[in-house]
Scaffold this motif. Structure first.
Motif, PDB file in Angstrom:
ATOM      1  N   LYS A 153      -0.732   8.590   3.419  1.00 56.37           N
ATOM      2  CA  LYS A 153       0.057   7.365   3.521  1.00 56.37           C
ATOM      3  C   LYS A 153       0.658   7.262   4.913  1.00 56.37           C
ATOM      4  O   LYS A 153       0.998   8.256   5.542  1.00 56.37           O
ATOM      5  CB  LYS A 153       1.172   7.350   2.474  1.00 56.37           C
ATOM      6  CG  LYS A 153       0.692   7.083   1.056  1.00 56.37           C
ATOM      7  CD  LYS A 153       1.834   6.658   0.157  1.00 56.37           C
ATOM      8  CE  LYS A 153       1.348   6.274  -1.219  1.00 56.37           C
ATOM      9  NZ  LYS A 153       2.404   5.676  -2.055  1.00 56.37           N
ATOM     10  N   HIS A 211      -2.050   4.817  -3.581  1.00 57.27           N
ATOM     11  CA  HIS A 211      -2.386   6.054  -2.887  1.00 57.27           C
ATOM     12  C   HIS A 211      -3.696   5.847  -2.146  1.00 57.27           C
ATOM     13  O   HIS A 211      -4.505   4.987  -2.538  1.00 57.27           O
ATOM     14  CB  HIS A 211      -2.516   7.214  -3.877  1.00 57.27           C
ATOM     15  CG  HIS A 211      -1.258   7.507  -4.633  1.00 57.27           C
ATOM     16  ND1 HIS A 211      -0.174   8.161  -4.072  1.00 57.27           N
ATOM     17  CD2 HIS A 211      -0.903   7.205  -5.907  1.00 57.27           C
ATOM     18  CE1 HIS A 211       0.782   8.280  -4.962  1.00 57.27           C
ATOM     19  NE2 HIS A 211       0.377   7.695  -6.093  1.00 57.27           N
ATOM     20  N   SER A 266       0.827  -1.211   0.000  1.00 54.86           N
ATOM     21  CA  SER A 266       0.000   0.000   0.000  1.00 54.86           C
ATOM     22  C   SER A 266       0.858   1.256   0.000  1.00 54.86           C
ATOM     23  O   SER A 266       0.524   2.248  -0.655  1.00 54.86           O
ATOM     24  CB  SER A 266      -0.946   0.008   1.204  1.00 54.86           C
ATOM     25  OG  SER A 266      -0.221   0.142   2.420  1.00 54.86           O
ATOM     26  N   ILE A 267       1.965   1.218   0.709  1.00 59.56           N
ATOM     27  CA  ILE A 267       2.830   2.390   0.803  1.00 59.56           C
ATOM     28  C   ILE A 267       3.635   2.590  -0.480  1.00 59.56           C
ATOM     29  O   ILE A 267       3.819   3.713  -0.952  1.00 59.56           O
ATOM     30  CB  ILE A 267       3.761   2.267   2.026  1.00 59.56           C
ATOM     31  CG1 ILE A 267       2.925   2.360   3.316  1.00 59.56           C
ATOM     32  CG2 ILE A 267       4.862   3.321   2.002  1.00 59.56           C
ATOM     33  CD1 ILE A 267       3.705   2.086   4.576  1.00 59.56           C
ATOM     34  N   LEU A 300      -2.921   3.594   6.920  1.00 60.96           N
ATOM     35  CA  LEU A 300      -3.266   3.067   5.598  1.00 60.96           C
ATOM     36  C   LEU A 300      -2.830   1.614   5.473  1.00 60.96           C
ATOM     37  O   LEU A 300      -3.553   0.786   4.904  1.00 60.96           O
ATOM     38  CB  LEU A 300      -2.596   3.904   4.506  1.00 60.96           C
ATOM     39  CG  LEU A 300      -2.897   3.461   3.062  1.00 60.96           C
ATOM     40  CD1 LEU A 300      -4.367   3.681   2.728  1.00 60.96           C
ATOM     41  CD2 LEU A 300      -2.001   4.200   2.071  1.00 60.96           C
TER      42      LEU A 300
END
Length: 428
Positions: A250, A216, A211-212, A254
């Protein structure tokens, strides 16, 4: 459903009838205003009728009842209505049998035709209360790692990540610590895993890193909405709205959402089956319906159910890649033990199966939540199932076992007929 929301939905849904706007577009034809108006009229009518049925019979459905008749107002007349259902009685009996045999503290099984949205089975069980409300219709369960399907879809469809994409992460597989998720240092202790295996084994830190590095917050929010989180599901039975909160920036929060390591995001078994169905159905999500038709006391049909799709969640190519991830889950991932008997059974070798598990402690009902959402398909049929159990202290059955049992029940007669056909053919 509020009236103003129904008209917003007209822009989203396609009705399967003789004149399909989506079909004309795919074939390259330009629809006239009259044709488009007819399509919108059909969609509007189907949405309104579904809402009306959900109001008329909703309380019965919540009480795990399927009334054969209803005395109600329909089209301005007071009628005695006979209801016909999409339920497959053999599948319904199997779902009931499984839950009553294993007796989890709480359990539910929901199966649909992934192409049409017809509800094939809807069974609910609560050990200490046989009269309890239908758990399939409640969105009080944490989505847990099932939300990884949303994350993986966003990564594949939006960011162009492949199943073989390699993710580097530090720390343990099933924990989620800020120092590990936010660290991009590569040392001799750094783990490397493909997206396919991270999904199959449900590696939280790997999905946090995914995800990072590749997504986004707006990407995750977009695909959560595509999977119908934060939206009312316009079925012909009442079902709670699933909720997904995506943090605006972020960071560790998240990563928690992307890996399903939070209790904020919640969904119902109905939505779980819809998620699996959209993957099986090449990215098209169908909205379930339970009532196939209704007749008046003269034997005249006053209503006929139909398929509603909520557009395209992902491309056909992306759906194939997500199925590759889900197939890996049942062959070499978190549900491999439950699926080992059916996968090793030569009769089912032509049946493609995939799924996703999820585990987290919930608070409504309180206990350890165990999810399985999955699909099974061959060249002619596509089905999707969501199975969930919640246990206070001791496990009685894994939800993945319930899922594969339902797949076996559905495809058992199919593969037997195919085998008999081959025997007859060879004898000739």
């Amino acid at each position: 459903m509020r009236l103003k929301n129904k008209y917003k939905l007209l822009k989203l849904f396609v009705f399967s009838g003789a004149c399909l706007f989506g079909l004309y577009s795919l074939m390259g034809f330009t629809t006239s205003e009259d044709q488009e108006a007819q399509v919108h009229k059909k969609i509007q009518s189907q949405l309104e009728r579904r809402t009306q049925i959900a109001k008329l019979a909703g309380e019965k459905f919540r009480q795990n009842q399927f009334p054969e008749t209803l005395d109600a107002e329909w089209d301005g007349e007071q009628l005695s209505l006979t209801l016909n259902y999409t339920i497959d009685q053999s599948l319904q009996k199997e779902a009931d049998r499984l839950l009553k045999s294993y007796k989890p503290d709480y359990g539910a099984i929901f199966m649909i035709d992934a192409t049409t949205g017809e509800v094939l089975a809807m069974s609910s069980f609560q050990r200490d209360n046989p009269q309890a409300a239908n758990l399939n219709l409640q969105a009080t369960f944490p989505a847990a790692s099932v939300f990884k399907v949303v994350t993986a879809t966003a990564a594949v469809d939006k960011a162009g990540v492949t199943p073989e994409h390699k993710i580097r992460y530090n720390g343990g597989a099933y924990t989620l610590y800020k120092k590990n998720v936010l660290s991009d240092k590569v040392t001799r202790w750094t783990n490397v895993i493909t997206l396919k295996d991270a999904f199959a084994r449900s590696i939280n830190t790997a999905f946090g890193r995914l995800s990072i590095e590749n997504l986004h917050p707006e990407d995750l929010n977009e695909y959560a909405n595509r999977f119908m989180f934060n939206q009312e599901i316009p079925a012909d039975f009442p079902v709670d709205m699933g909720v997904a909160y995506i943090p605006p920036g972020k960071g560790f929060e998240l990563a928690e959402v992307a890996s399903g390591y939070n209790k904020t995001n919640r969904m119902s078994p109905v939505q779980g089956a819809m998620i699996a169905a959209s993957v099986a159905n090449d990215g098209q999500v169908v909205v379930p319906y339970l009532v196939s038709s209704m007749m008046n006391d003269k034997g005249e049909k006053v209503y006929e159910g139909g398929t509603l799709t909520n557009g395209t969640i992902m491309t056909k190519e992306s759906a194939a890649k997500v199925r590759e991830l889900m197939e890996r889950t049942v062959t070499a991932g978190t549900s491999r033990r439950s699926f080992r008997p059916i996968i090793r059974d030569r009769k089912f070798r032509e049946i493609e199966m995939g799924g996703k598990t999820g585990h987290l402690t919930g608070d409504n009902p309180r206990g350890r939540v165990d999810w399985f959402v999955g699909y099974a398909l061959d060249e002619e049929r596509k089905i999707a199932v969501a199975a969930i159990t919640v246990n206070k202290k001791f496990w009685t059955v894994k939800s993945a076992h319930l899922g594969q049992s339902m797949f076996r029940k559905y495809f058992g007669p199919v593969v037997s007929n195919q085998q008999n056909g081959r025997v007859i053919s060879s004898a000739k």
